[in-house]
Design an enzyme around this catalytic site. Structure first.
Site, mmCIF file in Angstrom:
data_model
loop_
_atom_site.group_PDB
_atom_site.id
_atom_site.type_symbol
_atom_site.label_atom_id
_atom_site.label_comp_id
_atom_site.label_asym_id
_atom_site.label_seq_id
_atom_site.Cartn_x
_atom_site.Cartn_y
_atom_site.Cartn_z
ATOM 1 C CD GLU A 1 -61.603 56.283 10.268
ATOM 2 O OE1 GLU A 1 -61.301 57.243 11.005
ATOM 3 O OE2 GLU A 1 -60.843 55.336 10.031
ATOM 4 C CD GLU B 1 -61.706 50.531 16.478
ATOM 5 O OE1 GLU B 1 -61.576 51.726 16.765
ATOM 6 O OE2 GLU B 1 -61.030 49.967 15.603
ATOM 7 C CD GLU C 1 -56.069 55.417 11.643
ATOM 8 O OE1 GLU C 1 -56.461 56.299 12.412
ATOM 9 O OE2 GLU C 1 -56.852 54.628 11.067
HETATM 10 C C1 LER Z 1 -59.375 55.946 13.427
HETATM 11 O O1 LER Z 1 -59.003 56.480 12.205
HETATM 12 C C2 LER Z 1 -59.619 54.525 13.345
HETATM 13 O O2 LER Z 1 -59.510 53.941 12.305
HETATM 14 C C3 LER Z 1 -60.055 53.831 14.560
HETATM 15 O O3 LER Z 1 -60.035 52.446 14.363
HETATM 16 C C4 LER Z 1 -59.220 54.156 15.753
HETATM 17 O O4 LER Z 1 -59.752 53.489 16.826
HETATM 18 MN MN MN Z 2 -58.881 54.982 10.453
#
Ligand code: LER
Ligand code: MN
Length: 285
Positions: free
Chosen positions: A151, A157, A245
């Protein structure tokens, strides 16, 4: 295309990025809202009691879409780019357990922030460690017919693999058929040149999708152009999972309900379009 929602069990850290907590209650809840499946956020395989989970899935007709591994990073503090060989061994061991579980539940395991970061180390070294761990796990997963999905995550992040194009380049270096991408349209809105266009352009590498609006609320609550995304997914013929999500706001039930209300008709329309096209393309006779 099938629709899932991200859930964790009651013991997950508060930071676990999911809509619902507690498998027992959230699986029937998600089923009632019209979801086809649940994405399980896990830290280790022993968080799941397989007999119990199978019973809850069978009772509701739900599937597991994927096992997600954010907690392996956030709670256990492990990653693929670790400089310590012992800790890389440990992340491999944890992932092998999750891959074994995925044989029965979802056949897919994600690699999000657990890929690790570059930080102050030379990029080539961090990348080489990632490639070696990923190849090792892809080979283990391939024997079990499980796919790993990487991903891309936005720059605020993590500093390694922020957009789809970088993800595709790394996939090519790992060179394993059972490594695909898991684009998340929230991160794509920050990092990619377009969302629908990039998804369609790289569709052969896309194994799974995370959906959230621009503000990480339920699709429909922000300014992401989901009509454009679904148009591109339809013309490219995407037939995998889309998983919600999102922030559980204003509360988990409302957020999950808003997302299902917005997405269920779009997923159904998408499936009708794919079916119609398949019929038109089928040889007549
Ligand atoms: C996890 O799927 C995601 O998108 C991240 O931003 C979680 O911190
Ligand atoms: Mn995600």
């Amino acid at each position: 295309m099938k629709l899932a929602v991200a859930i964790a069990d009651t013991g997950a850290l508060a930071s676990a990025f999911v809509v619902f907590r507690g498998f027992r209650d959230s699986i029937p809840k998600a089923a009632r809202l019209g979801y086809d499946g649940v994405e399980l956020a896990l830290k280790t395989a022993d968080e799941v009691n397989p007999a119990q989970l199978t019973a809850w899935l069978d009772e509701t007709g739900m599937e597991v879409s994927c096992i997600s591994t954010g907690q392996v990073f956030a709670d256990l503090g492990l990653s693929f780019t670790e400089s310590s060989p012992e800790r890389r061994e440990r992340v491999i061991e944890v992932f092998q357990g999750l891959i074994d579980l995925a044989v029965k539940y979802g056949k897919m395991v994600n690699i999000g922030r657990v890929r690790g970061s570059i930080g102050s180390q030379p990029r080539e070294e961090a990348e080489a460690r990632f490639i070696s761990v990923a190849q090792n796990l892809c080979d283990y997963a391939a024997e079990r017919h499980v796919t790993l999905v990487l991903e891309p995550v936005n720059r605020y992040e993590i500093d390694f693999i922020n957009n789809v194009q970088q993800g595709v380049a790394l996939l090519k270096k790992v060179d394993r058929e059972n490594l695909k991408l898991m684009p998340d349209v929230f991160h794509m809105n920050i990092e990619d040149t377009t969302i629908g266009g990039e998804l369609a352009r790289h569709l052969e590498h896309v194994g799974y999708l995370h959906l959230a609006d621009s503000n990480r609320l339920a699709p429909g609550q922000g300014h992401t152009d989901f009509e454009d995304i679904f148009d591109h997914l339809a013309s490219a013929g995407y037939d995998g999972w889309v998983s919600v999500e999102i922030l559980p706001k204003p509360d988990p039930d409302t957020a999950a309900q808003q997302a299902a209300h917005f997405l269920r008709p779009r997923v159904d329309a998408h499936n009708i379009q794919l079916q119609t096209r398949r019929k038109e393309d089928a040889p007549r006779g």
